[in-house]
Design a protein around this motif. Structure first.
Motif, PDB file in Angstrom:
ATOM      1  N   TYR A 113       0.810  -1.229   0.000  1.00  0.00           N
ATOM      2  CA  TYR A 113       0.000   0.000   0.000  1.00  0.00           C
ATOM      3  C   TYR A 113       0.840   1.275   0.000  1.00  0.00           C
ATOM      4  O   TYR A 113       0.312   2.373  -0.192  1.00  0.00           O
TER       5      TYR A 113
ATOM      6  N   ARG B   9      -2.847   8.215   6.427  1.00  0.00           N
ATOM      7  CA  ARG B   9      -2.580   9.157   5.354  1.00  0.00           C
ATOM      8  C   ARG B   9      -1.802  10.368   5.898  1.00  0.00           C
ATOM      9  O   ARG B   9      -0.812  10.802   5.313  1.00  0.00           O
TER      10      ARG B   9
ATOM     11  N   VAL C 202      -2.261   3.212  -1.838  1.00  0.00           N
ATOM     12  CA  VAL C 202      -3.696   3.084  -1.546  1.00  0.00           C
ATOM     13  C   VAL C 202      -3.857   3.266  -0.040  1.00  0.00           C
ATOM     14  O   VAL C 202      -3.085   2.698   0.741  1.00  0.00           O
ATOM     15  N   ASP C 203      -4.856   4.047   0.339  1.00  0.00           N
ATOM     16  CA  ASP C 203      -5.101   4.291   1.754  1.00  0.00           C
ATOM     17  C   ASP C 203      -5.574   2.967   2.400  1.00  0.00           C
ATOM     18  O   ASP C 203      -6.504   2.333   1.901  1.00  0.00           O
TER      19      ASP C 203
ATOM     20  N   GLU D 223      -9.179   1.931   2.533  1.00  0.00           N
ATOM     21  CA  GLU D 223      -9.708   1.559   1.207  1.00  0.00           C
ATOM     22  C   GLU D 223      -9.352   0.119   0.865  1.00  0.00           C
ATOM     23  O   GLU D 223     -10.138  -0.594   0.248  1.00  0.00           O
TER      24      GLU D 223
ATOM     25  N   THR E 224     -11.595  -2.234   2.839  1.00  0.00           N
ATOM     26  CA  THR E 224     -12.940  -2.238   2.257  1.00  0.00           C
ATOM     27  C   THR E 224     -12.957  -3.048   0.959  1.00  0.00           C
ATOM     28  O   THR E 224     -13.842  -3.875   0.746  1.00  0.00           O
ATOM     29  N   ALA E 225     -11.946  -2.812   0.108  1.00  0.00           N
ATOM     30  CA  ALA E 225     -11.891  -3.529  -1.177  1.00  0.00           C
ATOM     31  C   ALA E 225     -11.819  -5.040  -0.977  1.00  0.00           C
ATOM     32  O   ALA E 225     -12.345  -5.810  -1.780  1.00  0.00           O
TER      33      ALA E 225
ATOM     34  N   GLU F 196     -14.567  -5.492   6.782  1.00  0.00           N
ATOM     35  CA  GLU F 196     -15.350  -4.331   7.201  1.00  0.00           C
ATOM     36  C   GLU F 196     -15.295  -4.140   8.714  1.00  0.00           C
ATOM     37  O   GLU F 196     -15.367  -5.121   9.464  1.00  0.00           O
TER      38      GLU F 196
ATOM     39  N   ASN G 202      -4.422   4.042  11.397  1.00  0.00           N
ATOM     40  CA  ASN G 202      -5.742   3.545  10.965  1.00  0.00           C
ATOM     41  C   ASN G 202      -6.415   2.606  11.963  1.00  0.00           C
ATOM     42  O   ASN G 202      -7.393   1.932  11.621  1.00  0.00           O
TER      43      ASN G 202
END
Ligand SMILES: [Zn+2]
Length: 288
Positions: A30, A78, A90-91, A94, A97-98, A102, A121
């Motif tokens: 990431y 970030r 990529v954060d 994200e 989630t991808a 969840e 995070n």
């Protein structure tokens, strides 16, 4: 000679039972930055070789099977990445989630250590249970962690978040080894940080060691070159020995380093990777 009878049920039609205790490990790159060997290896001048550029990549690790998904570390935030001039590809929220991890499902979060690039995070998983070495939690919430040589490796706000999570009873602290779920073990090593831990996961392709920062680079391990950020050098060396012993004993088949650019090339491109992740995600073991 009659063999002792095992208790295997005799139902050949049943599909092979990979069980509750076998997982797929997903590795997602990431973030990244370019640095130098003299920056990443402790006292690099000792080796009497020319300095050279080396890339330092940042990864997220998701461990999943049909029963559960677990998160190993949560990457840098970030804001912290920007402050420290790291490139965010990529954060992490994200990414989670991808990959269908969840917050609402409150996946267990395993934290290998408290550095900013491993516990950013954390607030994304506000309801999750956290598993972390008690030594690590105590150190970073204690006074010595406020000293300059330690403090720059963490974010004060993230340590405050960890403290709050602990005070709310969300942190399962362990010492030595913890079985987090069937087939997933967290093992305290120390060295890089006082309670740095690694994670051993059973997969259909054999046991995997998520070494996190016990081994940032394959070269670090293969050439016995300690990393520059170190709380206990003796334990860092002994950590390398411990991994070698585990490999020799067959209790590890794959080593996943914390920050090596070669990591993605070592493993299998992820089947059915979410859109945009074909070049960033690999897997070890079959999806079960
Ligand atoms: Zn670290």
């Amino acid at each position: 000679v009659s063999q002792p009878k095992t208790q295997e049920p005799q139902t050949p039609e049943r599909p092979p039972d990979t069980g509750d205790s076998t997982y797929q490990v997903v590795i997602v790159r990431y973030g990244t930055r370019d640095t130098l060997k003299s920056e990443v290896y402790l006292n690099f001048q000792l080796y009497d070789e020319p300095d050279e550029p080396v890339r330092l990549d940042y990864f997220l690790w998701i461990v999943r099977n049909q029963h559960r998904a677990l998160v190993v570390d949560t990457g840098f935030s970030r804001a912290a990445g920007r402050r420290r001039d790291r490139t965010l590809l990529v954060d992490p929220p994200e990414v989670f989630t991808a990959f269908g991890v969840e917050p609402a499902a409150a996946p267990t979060v395993l934290l290998t250590h408290a550095h900013y690039d491993h516990i950013g995070n954390l607030s994304f998983f506000a309801d999750s249970a956290i598993v972390m070495s008690g030594t690590e939690v105590d150190f970073w919430t204690g006074p010595v962690a406020r000293r300059a040589q330690f403090r720059y490796t963490v974010e004060d706000a993230e340590i405050a978040e960890l403290t709050a999570a602990r005070d709310r009873g969300r942190v399962r602290e362990f010492s030595g080894t913890a079985t987090v779920a069937p087939g997933i073990e967290m093992i305290e090593f120390g060295g890089h940080t006082p309670g740095l831990s690694v994670v051993r996961v059973q997969t259909s392709d054999g046991p995997v060691l998520l070494a996190s920062d016990a081994i940032h680079y394959y070269e670090e391990y293969e050439r016995d070159m300690p990393f520059s950020i170190v709380a206990d050098l003796r334990r860092m060396y002994l950590g390398f020995d411990r991994v070698r012993a585990m490999v020799a004993a067959g209790s590890i088949r794959h080593i996943v380093c914390g920050h090596d650019r070669e990591t993605l090339a070592q493993f299998t491109p992820l089947q059915d990777a979410p859109s945009g992740y074909a070049d960033l995600a690999v897997s070890i073991g079959a999806a079960t």
